[in-house]
Write a protein that holds these residues in place. Structure first.
Motif, PDB file in Angstrom:
ATOM      1  N   ILE A  29       0.847  -1.189   0.000  1.00 17.61           N
ATOM      2  CA  ILE A  29       0.000   0.000   0.000  1.00 17.61           C
ATOM      3  C   ILE A  29       0.881   1.236   0.000  1.00 17.61           C
ATOM      4  CG2 ILE A  29      -1.952  -1.103   1.150  1.00 17.61           C
ATOM      5  CD1 ILE A  29      -0.997   0.210   3.781  1.00 17.61           C
ATOM      6  N   ARG A  30       0.300   2.340  -0.426  1.00 20.65           N
ATOM      7  CA  ARG A  30       0.975   3.639  -0.371  1.00 20.65           C
ATOM      8  C   ARG A  30       0.186   4.529   0.591  1.00 20.65           C
ATOM      9  NH1 ARG A  30       0.301   8.748  -2.621  1.00 20.65           N
ATOM     10  NH2 ARG A  30       2.249   9.929  -2.943  1.00 20.65           N
ATOM     11  N   PHE A  39       5.659   3.319   1.225  1.00 22.34           N
ATOM     12  CA  PHE A  39       5.260   2.080   0.584  1.00 22.34           C
ATOM     13  C   PHE A  39       5.542   0.966   1.577  1.00 22.34           C
ATOM     14  CE2 PHE A  39       5.986   4.928  -2.928  1.00 22.34           C
ATOM     15  CZ  PHE A  39       4.967   4.616  -3.823  1.00 22.34           C
ATOM     16  N   THR A  40       4.515   0.183   1.892  1.00 18.25           N
ATOM     17  CA  THR A  40       4.690  -0.793   2.970  1.00 18.25           C
ATOM     18  C   THR A  40       3.803  -2.011   2.772  1.00 18.25           C
ATOM     19  OG1 THR A  40       4.632  -1.089   5.383  1.00 18.25           O
ATOM     20  CG2 THR A  40       2.941   0.343   4.411  1.00 18.25           C
ATOM     21  N   THR A  46      -0.984   1.292  11.248  1.00 19.43           N
ATOM     22  CA  THR A  46       0.366   1.461  11.795  1.00 19.43           C
ATOM     23  C   THR A  46       1.175   2.436  10.947  1.00 19.43           C
ATOM     24  OG1 THR A  46       0.290  -0.828  12.587  1.00 19.43           O
ATOM     25  CG2 THR A  46       2.451   0.228  12.505  1.00 19.43           C
ATOM     26  N   ALA A  47       1.049   2.318   9.626  1.00 19.40           N
ATOM     27  CA  ALA A  47       1.780   3.210   8.724  1.00 19.40           C
ATOM     28  C   ALA A  47       1.331   4.652   8.898  1.00 19.40           C
ATOM     29  CB  ALA A  47       1.585   2.756   7.280  1.00 19.40           C
ATOM     30  N   PHE A  80       9.042  -2.635   5.402  1.00 16.36           N
ATOM     31  CA  PHE A  80       8.620  -4.026   5.311  1.00 16.36           C
ATOM     32  C   PHE A  80       7.882  -4.423   6.588  1.00 16.36           C
ATOM     33  CE2 PHE A  80      12.432  -3.490   2.695  1.00 16.36           C
ATOM     34  CZ  PHE A  80      11.955  -3.923   1.470  1.00 16.36           C
ATOM     35  N   SER A  81       7.261  -5.589   6.547  1.00 16.57           N
ATOM     36  CA  SER A  81       6.538  -6.063   7.723  1.00 16.57           C
ATOM     37  C   SER A  81       7.204  -7.273   8.364  1.00 16.57           C
ATOM     38  CB  SER A  81       5.087  -6.415   7.353  1.00 16.57           C
ATOM     39  OG  SER A  81       5.059  -7.390   6.324  1.00 16.57           O
TER      40      SER A  81
END
Length: 429
Positions: A29-30, A39-40, A46-47, A80-81
């Protein structure tokens, strides 16, 4: 210290907040805020919270730092996750995050986006703000400044006190000579501990605190310049420092900042965009072969994206085929790229040609703090006898580097004589 309270809204893509984590393992997602884009593969909520915290940190830093850039270009974050996702993009075995900067699309790479990794994200964001301000800091000061503003919790304070007492504080000469954090984890921990302890002293204790910002802006002089300004010897600074280690305490980020409302936009990220972003990270992190392979795997439609040609040009520059890089950068320029690193390289490749002018004009628009670009652009205007435009650029130069002072003075004198203006004293460093 009181933590900052903030309000946020995710104005689009709210359904992403409710997608189970397991179903989104490969879903990028952005998430965008006024000065940041992320971007993650992590959770959207959380973002968004992370971007809010960084926007607040930006306000705190800008209000505290004299002459820092007021409207920086939007910074990119790749988060990243999981550690497995991050592994390909690592710089070393211990850093949870890093900043790939220089003029251009600055990017923070975060190994795993979570509450416990936010201090690392804040730390790298301060590096980005320093970069955007055009300061050239020695590594110890850059790292110490990042820690001072990003925050140091009680656990790290205790650890660093014990580390410095057990191993001793390195000599100031040795600290100043470090060009980058060691790949050895223990050496790196000592370097970061010493850098923060010294920077914290400079911000907290008299007489250093009254001169610290002028030292940061003119840090080429090193610690010797600061000591001369405050009337202290190196031995006195070291004694002050050893006493100060016992007084180190928790530093909270965003201290004293007024609560802000931040609007975040959340959208699914197109795969082509994600692959271009990841190729850029690999190229900037030194993995040219990985970046090249990722670029070559993209569909033909990716060639309509300016970033495709930016990355292609950067890869071409590594092997020095100037004509190929020039072609790629010109394609990026034609497609509207506002990547300042690319624009700066293209201006150099077009050096001496009239075609350099529109590149330089876009560069100073994108990077208003870039005094060097303004000076080169003003020289083109002088050559073409475009006196008002030359005057506009020269008057916006904040500092004259020593090697450019003669040019500044002569250029101003020429413009003033043609426009029949009274002389203006130009700021010099």
């Amino acid at each position: 210290m009181q933590r900052l309270a903030v309000v946020f809204m995710c104005v689009t893509g709210l359904f992403l907040l409710h997608i189970p984590a397991r179903a989104r393992e490969t879903q990028w997602i952005r998430v965008a805020s006024p000065h940041l884009e992320m971007f993650t593969t992590a959770e959207a909520e959380t973002a968004a919270q992370a971007l809010i915290e960084l926007e607040s940190l930006r306000i705190c830093f800008r209000s505290a730092a004299p002459d820092s850039a007021t409207e920086p270009a939007r910074l990119r974050i790749v988060a990243f996750s999981s550690e497995s996702e991050y592994q390909v993009f690592r710089l070393n075995s211990y850093s949870p995050a890093y900043f790939v900067g220089g003029s251009g699309q600055g990017t923070i790479v975060l190994g795993r986006l979570a509450k416990e990794t936010l201090p690392a994200l804040r730390h790298e964001y301060i590096h980005a703000l320093v970069e955007q301000s055009g300061w050239h800091l020695p590594p110890w000061l850059a790292e110490g400044l990042a820690e001072q503003f990003a925050g140091v919790d009680a656990g790290r304070v205790r650890y660093r006190k014990n580390l410095l007492k057990r191993q001793g504080f390195p000599s100031l000469q040795a600290l100043e000579m470090v060009q980058s954090a060691s790949q050895d984890r223990e050496a790196a921990l000592r370097f970061y501990a010493a850098s923060w302890a010294l920077t914290n002293l400079l911000f907290i204790e008299a007489p250093y605190r009254d001169h610290v910002w002028s030292h940061i802006k003119g840090s080429e002089a090193g610690l010797a310049g600061l000591l001369a300004a405050v009337g202290r010897s190196e031995s006195q600074l070291r004694r002050d420092l050893l006493r100060h280690i016992d007084r180190l305490k928790t530093v909270s980020p965003n201290e004293g900042t007024t609560p802000v409302s931040v609007v975040c936009d959340v959208q699914p990220a197109a795969d082509t965009t994600v692959q271009l972003v990841l190729a850029r990270v690999q190229e900037r992190a030194g993995d040219a072969s990985g970046a090249r392979a990722r670029l070559e795997a993209l569909p033909e439609s990716a060639r309509q994206e300016p970033e495709y040609w930016v990355v292609a040009g950067d890869l071409a520059m590594l092997n020095s085929p100037v004509e190929e890089a020039l072609h790629d950068y010109e394609k990026a320029m034609d497609l509207g790229s506002r990547d300042s690193r690319m624009l700066q390289r293209l201006a150099v490749l077009r050096q001496g040609r009239a075609e350099a002018v529109p590149v330089l004009e876009r560069l100073v628009e994108v990077s208003p703090w870039n005094d060097e670009a303004r000076l080169v652009l003003s020289s083109h205007y002088l050559r073409d006898q475009r006196w008002p435009e030359a005057l506009t650029q020269l008057r916006q130069v904040k500092h004259a580097p020593p090697e450019r002072e003669d040019f500044y003075r002569r250029a101003m004198a020429i413009v003033e004589s043609h426009l029949e203006l009274p002389p203006v004293i130009l700021s010099t460093r």
